[in-house]
Design an enzyme around this catalytic site. Structure first.
Site, short mmCIF file in Angstrom:
data_model
loop_
_atom_site.label_atom_id
_atom_site.label_comp_id
_atom_site.label_asym_id
_atom_site.label_seq_id
_atom_site.Cartn_x
_atom_site.Cartn_y
_atom_site.Cartn_z
N SER A 299 0.82 -1.21 0.00
CA SER A 299 0.00 0.00 0.00
C SER A 299 0.85 1.26 0.00
O SER A 299 1.99 1.26 0.45
CB SER A 299 -0.91 -0.01 1.25
N GLY A 300 0.24 2.35 -0.47
CA GLY A 300 0.84 3.66 -0.37
C GLY A 300 0.50 4.37 0.92
O GLY A 300 0.89 5.52 1.12
N ASP A 301 -0.23 3.70 1.81
CA ASP A 301 -0.59 4.27 3.11
C ASP A 301 -0.72 3.11 4.10
O ASP A 301 -0.18 2.03 3.85
CB ASP A 301 -1.88 5.08 3.00
N ASP A 302 -1.44 3.30 5.20
CA ASP A 302 -1.55 2.26 6.21
C ASP A 302 -2.19 1.00 5.61
O ASP A 302 -3.18 1.08 4.88
CB ASP A 302 -2.41 2.75 7.37
N SER B 190 4.55 -1.32 3.40
CA SER B 190 4.17 0.08 3.22
C SER B 190 5.33 0.96 3.70
O SER B 190 5.40 1.31 4.88
CB SER B 190 2.89 0.40 4.00
#
Length: 650
Positions: A433-436, A467
């Site tokens: 992911s690009g976040d959590d 991530s």
């Protein structure tokens, strides 16, 4: 971002006499194939009779002098040219025995290779580490009643011998901060069910889906009626827009909600569609070669009102775009299949977001709200425009065996975000992911306080996360309705910014309490532990700056971390300390470039036991094992039934 992915899948069915696979024969197969299979002997709460695969591999993050460029890889690749293709074949053997209608076994083989392009870099070898990967043992056909003793009897009985298949998903992320190249290659390790001592004969063409084929799958509810999306005129050519066909199909199937419910089958193909709504007592079932493609025309995405616990869109004062697959005020909804794919094609949204061209908040890939009895399982979710999977204001939610993939620099592409939900079970998921990877939420500042709906009774098991700029599990920062009774067990983070992180600030109000983490493994991390009381993003100027969040009862035990830059950063709130912190049996191996003081602590209170390196003085040593509840949650008692769908269409 330039993805390179080559997938070869072949499947064949065999009939044979049902002879259980013995442990002796399993060891013989292992020796013949020179593979290593480690059965689940750790008591990890895995009630599904599945084999847990541990793959030993080497990984090194090489930070080049003068910048923060990083490359993760296997072994020593040496100096390469500017662009060199590398073929990484991976084959994993898993032995099992699946009794199908007491006289048949289904054998499947899946090989996947990825071509990885590298810039001129050197990747060095590190000592070997053992990393667990989520398996995809397809044993949900067994009824699960929450009783391990009864389930073990079922697994051992000749009437219901569970399959021991396993699917491991292994990603390698290569990226450099000069923006010249970002590549992720995902290697989905295939399954080989081996059966010996009997004669086998092929009964179907390899990979064929023919009229009369029968699919078995595990689900909370089976359906009395079924249709294919092709019955409503859908065309799976990747070009024809099928929004009308999908919505007409769902509307038609809603007529059967009081007659045993209905299943909508999505056959092999690439099915382009805009957003569509779900209905109650409904199953959306994707074949393994089915791909739902989200339309890239923004006109195909209608607007929706802001969530009441957020006040307005998360990114803009106005509303938000409706999620790709959406449902509200529903009961008994299932989205599942044979690991089919739902692709949000989010790059157009990420670009517009970075360019500041969006007036409304980006859409989620899947959102279910004000609903209960939800199952989302056995799917691959790609490239969400915003948060990927968002159950909100809902209860009794099961999310199981989901693979979520997005570029690591895509903005706000959270994996799974349970938001103001009660009784949620997240198991055996793999997320890049690009976040959590998982973000637990419950509303934003004054709007969340007024709505007052907490997230509670949440179990997260066997999660694997990558991530580089965010957390494996984040609690907050939108937590103004409260978060309590969160249990995370047997979780793994690789090349991730932090493990289980708490994010809050003055103005949030509410609480984060009774959080339990057991069996956390981490490799290549910025922080192992991180709590932040000054995460100051607010919806508007009307929030109450004196609304204090209360953080208490945070427990970590049985933690192993390697190549960590900083062991912990605990920053509570002056006059409002985080209390009841407990860390026991934690070993953190620092990276060569780690800071001299690996722990930073302020405005926190608690104890530690058997923690290396030595924690802050305000977290004194005391011989204790931090708590982890033994009683099961109500959602753990939900039974899965063996359901059957007979294909009527080629």
């Amino acid at each position: 971002m330039v993805p390179a992915l080559l997938v070869l899948v072949c499947r064949q069915q065999y009939t044979r006499a049902p002879i259980p696979l013995t442990r002796e024969r399993e060891r013989e197969i292992q020796k013949e194939e020179e593979k290593t299979l480690e059965p689940d002997e750790e008591g990890d709460g895995n009630d599904h009779g599945e084999s847990v695969l541990t793959l030993t591999w080497t990984m090194k993050v090489n930070e080049l002098k003068g910048n923060n460029n990083q490359i993760n890889g296997l072994g020593f690749l040496g100096p390469l040219g500017y662009v060199t293709p590398i073929l990484l074949p991976v084959a994993t053997l898993v032995s099992g025995d699946l009794l199908f209608q007491e006289s048949a076994i289904s054998c499947s083989v899946s090989y996947v290779s990825s071509i990885i392009l590298l810039t001129k870099r050197v990747v060095q070898i590190r000592p070997q580490i053992n990393l667990p990967f989520p398996n995809g043992a397809d044993v949900d056909n067994d009824e699960y009643d929450g009783d391990e003793g009864e389930n073990e009897k079922k697994r051992q009985s000749p009437e219901s011998v569970a399959s021991a298949t396993a699917t491991a998903t292994l990603p390698f992320l290569f990226y450099c901060n000069n923006g010249a190249l970002e590549i992720y290659a995902v290697v989905v390790v295939g399954i080989l069910l081996v059966s010996t001592g009997t004669e086998c004969r092929a009964v179907g063409k390899v990979g064929a889906v023919t009229t009369g084929s029968v699919f078995e799958y595990g689900a909370v509810s089976c359906r009395a009626h079924s249709f294919s999306v092709t019955d409503f005129g859908a065309v799976g050519d990747g070009k024809t827009l099928n929004t009308r066909a999908f919505q007409q199909a769902v509307d038609h199937l809603s007529r059967y909600s009081q007659q045993g419910g209905a299943l909508l089958y999505v056959p092999p193909g690439r099915w382009l569609t805009g957003t569509f709504n779900l209905t109650s007592h409904f199953t959306l079932f994707l074949h393994k070669d089915a791909v739902l493609l989200a339309s890239q025309d923004i006109n195909d995405w209608p607007l929706a009102k802001p969530l009441p616990s957020y006040g307005h869109g998360r990114e803009a004062p106005g509303g938000r775009y409706m999620s790709f697959i959406f449902g509200t005020n529903l009961t008994d909804v299932i989205i599942t299949g044979m690991n089919g794919t739902i692709d949000g094609q989010g790059e157009i949204w990420w670009t517009k977001f970075h360019e500041g061209k969006l007036r409304y908040t980006r859409p989620h890939l899947i959102e279910i709200m004000h609903s209960n009895n939800i199952q989302i399982s056995h799917l691959t979710l790609l490239n969400s425009p915003f948060w990927t999977l968002h159950p909100v204001y809902s209860s009794d939610v099961i999310i199981q065996r989901i693979t979520i993939l997005a570029p690591v620099k895509s903005p706000n592409t959270d994996g799974i975000d349970p938001d103001s939900c009660t009784n949620t079970r997240i198991e055996d998921c793999f997320i890049v992911s690009g976040d959590d990877c998982v973000a637990v939420k419950s509303g934003w500042d004054e709007y969340g306080i007024a709505y007052g709906m907490p997230t509670r009774h949440l179990a997260i098991r066997r999660l694997t996360c990558i991530s580089p700029t965010s957390a494996m599990i984040a609690l907050g920062s939108e937590m103004s309705g409260g978060i309590e009774d969160v249990r995370a067990e047997d979780i793994t983070a690789i090349n991730t910014e932090s493990g289980v992180r708490i994010k809050t600030a003055m103005g949030r109000g509410a609480y984060v309490r009774d959080v339990y983490v057991k069996g956390m493994k981490m490799h290549t991390m910025k922080w192992a532990f991180w709590m932040d009381g000054n995460y100051g993003s607010h919806p508007d100027k009307h929030y109450n700056p004196n609304a204090r969040p209360m953080v208490s009862g945070i427990n970590y035990r049985d933690v192993v971390a390697e190549n960590v830059t900083m062991a912990a950063q605990f920053n509570g709130i002056p006059g409002d300390p985080f209390t009841g912190i407990c860390i026991s049996n934690a070993t953190i191996a620092m990276s060569p470039k780690s800071k001299e003081a690996p722990w930073t602590c302020s405005h926190v209170q608690g104890i530690t036991s058997g923690v290396t390196p030595r924690p802050c003085s305000i977290l004194p040593e005391k011989t204790v094992a931090c708590q982890f509840p033994t009683a099961k949650l109500p959602i753990d008692m939900v039974k899965f039934k063996k359901c059957v769908y007979k294909v009527r269409h080629t």
